[in-house]
Enzyme design. Structure first.
Site, mmCIF file in Angstrom:
data_model
loop_
_atom_site.group_PDB
_atom_site.id
_atom_site.type_symbol
_atom_site.label_atom_id
_atom_site.label_comp_id
_atom_site.label_asym_id
_atom_site.label_seq_id
_atom_site.Cartn_x
_atom_site.Cartn_y
_atom_site.Cartn_z
ATOM 1 N N ALA A 50 27.627 18.327 51.493
ATOM 2 C CA ALA A 50 27.948 17.292 50.506
ATOM 3 C C ALA A 50 29.453 17.197 50.306
ATOM 4 O O ALA A 50 30.054 16.121 50.414
ATOM 5 C CB ALA A 50 27.241 17.585 49.185
ATOM 6 N N SER A 290 13.124 29.848 59.143
ATOM 7 C CA SER A 290 13.006 28.405 58.986
ATOM 8 C C SER A 290 11.565 27.932 58.825
ATOM 9 O O SER A 290 10.649 28.426 59.485
ATOM 10 C CB SER A 290 13.621 27.708 60.200
ATOM 11 N N ARG A 336 6.220 23.516 50.267
ATOM 12 C CA ARG A 336 6.658 24.894 50.059
ATOM 13 C C ARG A 336 6.049 25.538 48.828
ATOM 14 O O ARG A 336 5.694 26.714 48.836
ATOM 15 C CB ARG A 336 8.186 24.933 49.967
ATOM 16 N N GLU A 431 23.142 19.704 46.143
ATOM 17 C CA GLU A 431 22.247 20.565 45.361
ATOM 18 C C GLU A 431 22.752 20.791 43.942
ATOM 19 O O GLU A 431 21.974 21.175 43.067
ATOM 20 C CB GLU A 431 22.083 21.912 46.075
ATOM 21 N N LEU A 447 19.628 18.786 53.563
ATOM 22 C CA LEU A 447 20.713 18.288 54.402
ATOM 23 C C LEU A 447 20.795 16.771 54.307
ATOM 24 O O LEU A 447 21.887 16.193 54.304
ATOM 25 C CB LEU A 447 20.490 18.709 55.857
#
Length: 643
Positions: A50, A290, A336, A431, A447
């Site tokens: 960012a 990952s 998640r 974030e 991302l």
């Protein structure tokens, strides 16, 4: 414990259909002509995806940018650790993806606690990000025909995640860094590494600079500008053990909050299901594996509790592939939060594997048989190598052991549609803000948000702010500047003057245990009240007993850590209070008192369909809660179903 203040409204979002709002905002934004841009200055704090993309783009437009990071190089920003990929609705796989589907998946994946306007803009810009990064030379994986390859991530039934093996964050960050380097060479970016922001300078109600400390010399100084951009990441390290780099902290965010920026949804933290399990008290951080591994790896545990056998000795019929069983439509690619809770549940039932039973298997045996080792190695080789180096186990021969861990924070400083906080002139991106992910972030979306904010959104909205001037020069002897710098000096002196007997890390670890036990994967009213009783006591003990050796002059990592942990001790109390007041289960925030008969999260849209934005009133004083009601005109809130 808190008071309720005036409702909060996002006055920057345009009217009209959600599909047209960003184009309307772009057209309505005032412009700064090229000659005038040279006279406008911006401070960008942080050089991750960012911050790096924002600094490069603003400088390319002609603004004078000062960029700072506490690392020794912008390339060391934590974005470099991102592994699996970046989402974009390009539909290269031809499997039915679209901007609208990415929008829908993101709103649903966030459990209907994000803004439709922001999420649609993110989905819309996602396609431009990929084109931009390809033009920079980012080496995305390609398929046999030469097109960019994609893979699937949790919460989606399409293949929309672009990747560069298991090093996507690194390659994207190097692209942004190269763009920054070009502007550093051109003289439009002044780069200040090893420099930490310790406070925000607010003059006549506007953000006009920051107070920083040179981490090598120890010198405290003031940087002034027309606007300030925070791109400092999340606050997951409040938990002590997380997948974040050890240097990641919340000081810039928390200092801005103390100066008047509202902090939104701090209880929304993401627990990532695919991390290497804790192995002992010696650990200072955890390592992420990952989420892309869940494309080909199958998650399972033994069917019987306490099964001591090696995984290779447990036959198929005695294994429980619990995600495939419970969620047949999405299987191992559920979001998640759902995968993390499912892992916790099987471990709580005594079916976990590894030391302490705190692990589940992620098995690649089927993929190795189906694809062959060379194909698996080409996709995941560096991840497999990293796992073997840390655990001493070969994942080609034996299933990986994984367990959930703190990874990302969806909460952050409140911003409007323009990414501006409640302090005029303070913009917050990536974030560090709360705006796009609701109560749970889908994999490969971090991302995407960071680059969308930096490359495409901020240059438009910040330009509109700067065009609305005037910005009279602020002198360094201005009372507000002097007062802020003096407060930083007094705080550093106070930390050094305690001269106690306990290390900074001992306080941080104790705080982390409190948060993980009571404000982690599962929360209860009684547990949160216990945490809210203990955290103020721990904070008081910190200021009585912390040991910070050395002086404020020169290099002093202990002093750096002490300041960051002092801020975590204040932030943690607000995290628990936010979790206590939200008497519902929602995404990454699971209240045991609010669940369906099948153990799924049970929202209460009538009572809690809002953003909780908190106003600071003083350390230990009751904060003020401002509610921004969420409107859903395009995606109807419903019980999430991935079965």
């Amino acid at each position: 414990m808190f008071t309720v203040g005036a409702p909060l409204v996002d006055g920057a979002v345009p009217e009209g259909p959600v599909t047209e709002r960003w184009e309307r905002r772009r057209f309505s934004a005032r412009l700064v002509n090229p000659a005038n841009r040279r006279a406008r200055s911006v401070i960008v704090v942080g050089t991750g995806l960012a911050g790096g993309s924002a600094a490069a783009t603003l400088a390319e437009l002609g603004y004078q940018v000062t960029s700072l990071c506490y690392q020794d190089s912008p390339r060391r920003a934590h974005s470099i650790a991102a592994q699996g990929g970046i989402n974009a609705a390009k539909n290269y796989a031809g499997d039915g993806d679209s901007v609208w589907r990415l929008f829908y998946d993101t709103v649903k994946g966030g459990d209907f606690r994000s803004r439709e306007s922001n999420v649609y803009r993110l989905a819309e810009l996602s396609t431009r990000i990929i084109d931009h990064c390809v033009a920079q030379g980012v080496p995305f994986a390609r398929e046999y025909g030469g097109l960019l390859d994609t893979r699937s991530f949790g919460g989606a039934q399409v293949s929309r995640t672009f990747y560069a093996r298991g090093q996507t964050g690194q390659q994207l960050l190097l692209g942004a860094y190269q763009a920054m380097a070009r502007q550093i060479d051109a003289g439009r970016i002044t780069m200040l590494p090893r420099t930490e922001m310790l406070d925000l300078v607010v003059v006549e109600g506007k953000a006009r600079g920051v107070v920083v400390r040179d981490l090598v010399s120890g010198e405290v100084s003031v940087l002034l500008a027309d606007a300030v951009v925070l791109a400092t990441g999340g606050y997951g390290n409040a938990f002590f053990l997380s997948t974040n780099a050890k240097g990641c902290n919340a000081t810039a965010l928390w200092r801005a909050h103390r100066r008047g920026a509202l902090l939104a949804n701090p209880c929304y933290t993401q627990i990532h299901p695919t991390c290497i399990p804790v192995s002992g008290e010696h650990q200072a951080k955890l390592t992420l594996m990952s989420e892309s591994l869940r494309n080909d790896g199958r998650v399972w545990v033994p069917r019987e509790a306490g099964d001591p056998r090696e995984p290779g000795n447990i036959p198929e019929e005695e294994r429980d592939y619990y995600l495939e069983r419970a969620y047949p439509a999405f299987g191992n690619l559920v979001p998640r939060d759902i995968a993390s809770r499912a892992a916790k549940n099987v471990c709580d039932a005594g079916r976990g594997v590894g030391p302490g039973g705190l692990g589940v298997y992620l098995d690649f045996a089927d993929a190795l048989r189906r694809l062959g080792k060379p194909a698996v190695e080409a996709k995941y080789g560096n991840l497999f190598e990293m796992y073997e180096r840390i655990t001493g186990e070969d994942p080609y021969q034996r299933p990986m052991r994984i367990f959930p861990a703190v990874h990302y924070t969806m909460g952050g400083l409140w911003v409007d549609y323009d990414l501006q906080s409640t302090i005029p002139g303070l913009f917050v991106i990536g974030e560090a803000n709360f705006s796009d992910h609701g109560a749970n972030r889908l994999g490969a979306s971090a991302l995407m948000q960071g680059l969308a904010d930096g490359y495409f959104v901020l240059p438009t909205t910040l330009g509109d702010y700067l065009a609305r001037g005037p910005f009279p020069e602020v002198e360094r002897d201005h009372p507000d500047v002097v007062a802020t710098a003096s407060a930083v000096e007094r705080r550093l002196t106070a930390l050094l003057d305690v001269k106690g007997t306990r290390s900074v890390d001992s306080f941080h670890r104790e705080l982390g245990h409190l948060l993980w036990d009571h404000c982690g994967m599962e929360r209860t009213e009684s547990g949160l009240r216990k945490a809210l009783e203990h955290i103020p006591q721990l904070r008081a003990e910190f200021w009585r007993s912390v040991m910070v050796p050395g002086t404020a002059e020169g290099l002093n990592p202990s002093l750096e850590k002490a300041g960051r942990v002092a801020d975590f001790l204040e932030l943690a109390e607000l995290m628990c209070l936010d979790a206590l007041h939200r008497e519902e289960s929602c995404g990454g925030h699971f209240r045991a008192e609010s669940q369906t008969g099948e153990g799924e999260a049970l929202r209460d849209d009538d009572r809690f369909g809002y953003v909780a934005a908190w106003e600071f009133t003083g350390t230990g004083e009751p904060p003020v809660l401002h509610k921004e009601t969420l409107a859903f005109d395009n995606v109807r809130p419903s019980q999430r179903n991935y079965k």
